[in-house]
Design a protein around this motif. Sequence first.
Motif, PDB file in Angstrom:
ATOM      1  N   LYS A  44      21.224  55.303  69.762  1.00  0.00           N
ATOM      2  CA  LYS A  44      21.786  55.457  68.756  1.00  0.00           C
ATOM      3  C   LYS A  44      21.233  55.581  67.406  1.00  0.00           C
ATOM      4  CE  LYS A  44      26.084  55.990  70.758  1.00  0.00           C
ATOM      5  NZ  LYS A  44      26.747  57.646  70.775  1.00  0.00           N
ATOM      6  N   SER A 167      32.658  51.587  69.068  1.00  0.00           N
ATOM      7  CA  SER A 167      31.224  51.751  68.602  1.00  0.00           C
ATOM      8  C   SER A 167      30.474  50.575  68.789  1.00  0.00           C
ATOM      9  CB  SER A 167      31.103  52.050  67.139  1.00  0.00           C
ATOM     10  OG  SER A 167      31.367  50.920  66.212  1.00  0.00           O
ATOM     11  N   TRP A 168      29.132  50.404  68.563  1.00  0.00           N
ATOM     12  CA  TRP A 168      28.301  49.185  68.754  1.00  0.00           C
ATOM     13  C   TRP A 168      28.649  48.191  67.762  1.00  0.00           C
ATOM     14  CZ3 TRP A 168      25.334  47.333  65.179  1.00  0.00           C
ATOM     15  CH2 TRP A 168      24.730  48.544  63.957  1.00  0.00           C
ATOM     16  N   HIS A 169      29.314  48.581  66.775  1.00  0.00           N
ATOM     17  CA  HIS A 169      29.888  47.649  65.628  1.00  0.00           C
ATOM     18  C   HIS A 169      30.843  46.639  66.225  1.00  0.00           C
ATOM     19  CE1 HIS A 169      27.886  51.296  63.375  1.00  0.00           C
ATOM     20  NE2 HIS A 169      27.738  50.119  62.612  1.00  0.00           N
TER      21      HIS A 169
END
Length: 417
Positions: A44, A167-169
């Motif tokens: 990403k 998401s990776w968040h």
Amino acid sequence: MSEQKTGAFTGYEKFIIALLAILQFTVVLDFMVLSPLGYILLDKLSISTSQFGLVVSAYAFSAGAAGLLTAGFADKFDRKKLLLFFYTGFVIGTFLCGIAPTYHFPLFARIFTGLFGGVIGSIGFAIITDLFPIQVRGRVMGFVQMAFASSQVLGIPIGLYLAKEFSWHAPFLMIVGVSIIVGILIVAYMKPINAHLKFQSQGNAFQHLGRTISKPQYLQGFAATTMLATGGFMLMPFGTAYGVNNLGIQEAQLPTLYMVTGLCMLAFSPLIGKLSDKVGKYQVFLWGSVIACVMTLIYCNLSVTPLWIIIILNILLFVGITARMISASALMSAVPEPHDRGAFMGINSSVQQISGGIASLIAGYIVSETATGYLENYPLLGNVVVVAIIITGFLMYRIHKYVTHKTAQVIEPKAVI
């Protein structure tokens, strides 16, 4: 607590152990969840393995710096207030990770989080040392170190799911939510922990720090911690990428791998803690080191392997790692004098974080990624880890001899809770 050597813990003692375990869970998960997200971030954010190693090590370096800066003050405040201050900063830093848009922003966020989060573990260990005698610390450490297993059973699978669905968040925002609840529990129910203030020495914080660093018996503890962290941090950053790209693990299988391993560690951690109190902390550390060496050499030389074999090998590897962590933590807690505990734990945490950061950077340069994602030189990385484990065994033997001599002659004054 009283000077009892055996027996059941009181209700408040059980609460403290549980609270510290949950608190440690949030801090450990914040650090550990980054490694499973590695294969996502490499794609990403379009970064290299060395850049990802820098993101991992940024937390460690800032945590190490924070530990050194705060070590001289650690014994001059109520440990509850100190814990709340740094935990608040940790929550803010983790939130920043949860909203980071580009590569440089999470790099900054990890530095900020490390400045606060890296000190929390040392405060927790100082609290354990204040409230529990050496005879039962293996049991206490065994329960608190269940945070690592819990992060695998609950945190990492949920984090991977959230990262995949959103998401990776998302995993970082989840940690923020849990951490806020933990903070409220600390404020509402933890009693002041200030008995160590009775043992205060004269001089300012920097003089206290200087005296702590200069004591030979403490220096050998820091040396052992350096090598202990070197072995542990080298494999961690690229474990998931290695599993996916080299061993053939499917992305959808990762939660299963972490969950099964974590469930086994939830069962093994308390048993290892009790065993270290019963048969000896160094003996458990030694056997854990042997298991870790053998499994590291096997694991790092695998090719594409069926999932069930990988799970078995991963469980055995983590049994060795967990045995080393629990026994080493319990043994190291007996090294400092009461008036030096906060400073010693702070410096020791710094040494651990800085050494781990260097190890992560070195690992990032040893391992390289091909165009297909395959990680090269992983067997070499495993060999370096094994050498570090062997050296640590010799250093921990010196700690063992010192602690044995010390506890045979001195009964530590304990706080009453």
